[in-house]
Design a protein around this motif. Sequence first.
Motif, PDB file in Angstrom:
ATOM      1  N   GLN A  38       1.066  -0.928  -0.195  1.00  0.00           N
ATOM      2  CA  GLN A  38      -0.167   0.160  -0.001  1.00  0.00           C
ATOM      3  C   GLN A  38       0.769   1.257  -0.172  1.00  0.00           C
ATOM      4  OE1 GLN A  38      -3.158   0.382   2.737  1.00  0.00           O
ATOM      5  NE2 GLN A  38      -4.005   1.906   2.215  1.00  0.00           N
ATOM      6  N   ALA A  39       1.078   1.991  -0.706  1.00  0.00           N
ATOM      7  CA  ALA A  39       1.824   3.500  -1.458  1.00  0.00           C
ATOM      8  C   ALA A  39       0.698   4.099  -0.858  1.00  0.00           C
ATOM      9  CB  ALA A  39       1.582   3.565  -2.918  1.00  0.00           C
ATOM     10  N   PRO A  40       1.346   5.255  -0.440  1.00  0.00           N
ATOM     11  CA  PRO A  40       0.429   5.994   0.238  1.00  0.00           C
ATOM     12  C   PRO A  40      -0.810   6.886  -0.548  1.00  0.00           C
ATOM     13  CG  PRO A  40       2.969   6.908   0.496  1.00  0.00           C
ATOM     14  CD  PRO A  40       2.722   5.192  -0.446  1.00  0.00           C
ATOM     15  N   GLY A  41      -1.048   6.681  -0.501  1.00  0.00           N
ATOM     16  CA  GLY A  41      -2.743   7.723  -0.953  1.00  0.00           C
ATOM     17  C   GLY A  41      -3.746   6.595  -1.611  1.00  0.00           C
ATOM     18  N   ALA A  90       6.147   1.359  -0.511  1.00  0.00           N
ATOM     19  CA  ALA A  90       4.799   0.712   0.292  1.00  0.00           C
ATOM     20  C   ALA A  90       4.906   0.838   1.490  1.00  0.00           C
ATOM     21  CB  ALA A  90       4.275   0.169  -0.977  1.00  0.00           C
ATOM     22  N   LEU A 116       8.082  -1.265   6.340  1.00  0.00           N
ATOM     23  CA  LEU A 116       7.934  -0.273   5.512  1.00  0.00           C
ATOM     24  C   LEU A 116       9.781  -0.273   4.091  1.00  0.00           C
ATOM     25  CD1 LEU A 116       7.522   2.775   4.148  1.00  0.00           C
ATOM     26  CD2 LEU A 116       8.924   3.698   5.883  1.00  0.00           C
ATOM     27  N   THR A 118      11.508   1.491   1.108  1.00  0.00           N
ATOM     28  CA  THR A 118      11.639   2.912   0.096  1.00  0.00           C
ATOM     29  C   THR A 118      12.847   2.514  -0.577  1.00  0.00           C
ATOM     30  OG1 THR A 118      10.731   4.113   2.545  1.00  0.00           O
ATOM     31  CG2 THR A 118      11.538   5.517   0.953  1.00  0.00           C
TER      32      THR A 118
END
Length: 121
Positions: A38-41, A90, A116, A118
């Motif tokens: 799940q990526a931000p937004g 994500a 997480l 990155t």
Amino acid sequence: VQLQASGGGLVQAGGSLRLSCASSESSLSNYAVGWYHQAPGQQRELVSTISEFGTKNYADSVKGRFTISRDNAKNSLDLQMSTLKPEDTAVYYCNAYGPWHYADSAKNNYWGQGTLVTVSS
């Protein structure tokens, strides 16, 4: 079923990471397992799954770069991620669904807490 994901971190584009997920379930072999991110937004999306019988499935975006595996003796699953891209950034969640011998209406979804990843450009 409790799931504990680990192995996330910061990596440069082109690098590799290996995610691991340990389970409290003594018979994880009875479950389909997998990884989602799940990526931000964004919504949570499938990355890869492996069935109780060993059938593997990958999102098109990770085919050829990621490899899922499971160790039924250790009740665990891994995700080897290579040639990472910034768009792979994500939170990654491990998942278990089953057990296989239950009716679909009785099966449950279990989620780990997320780790997480990155990827810097």
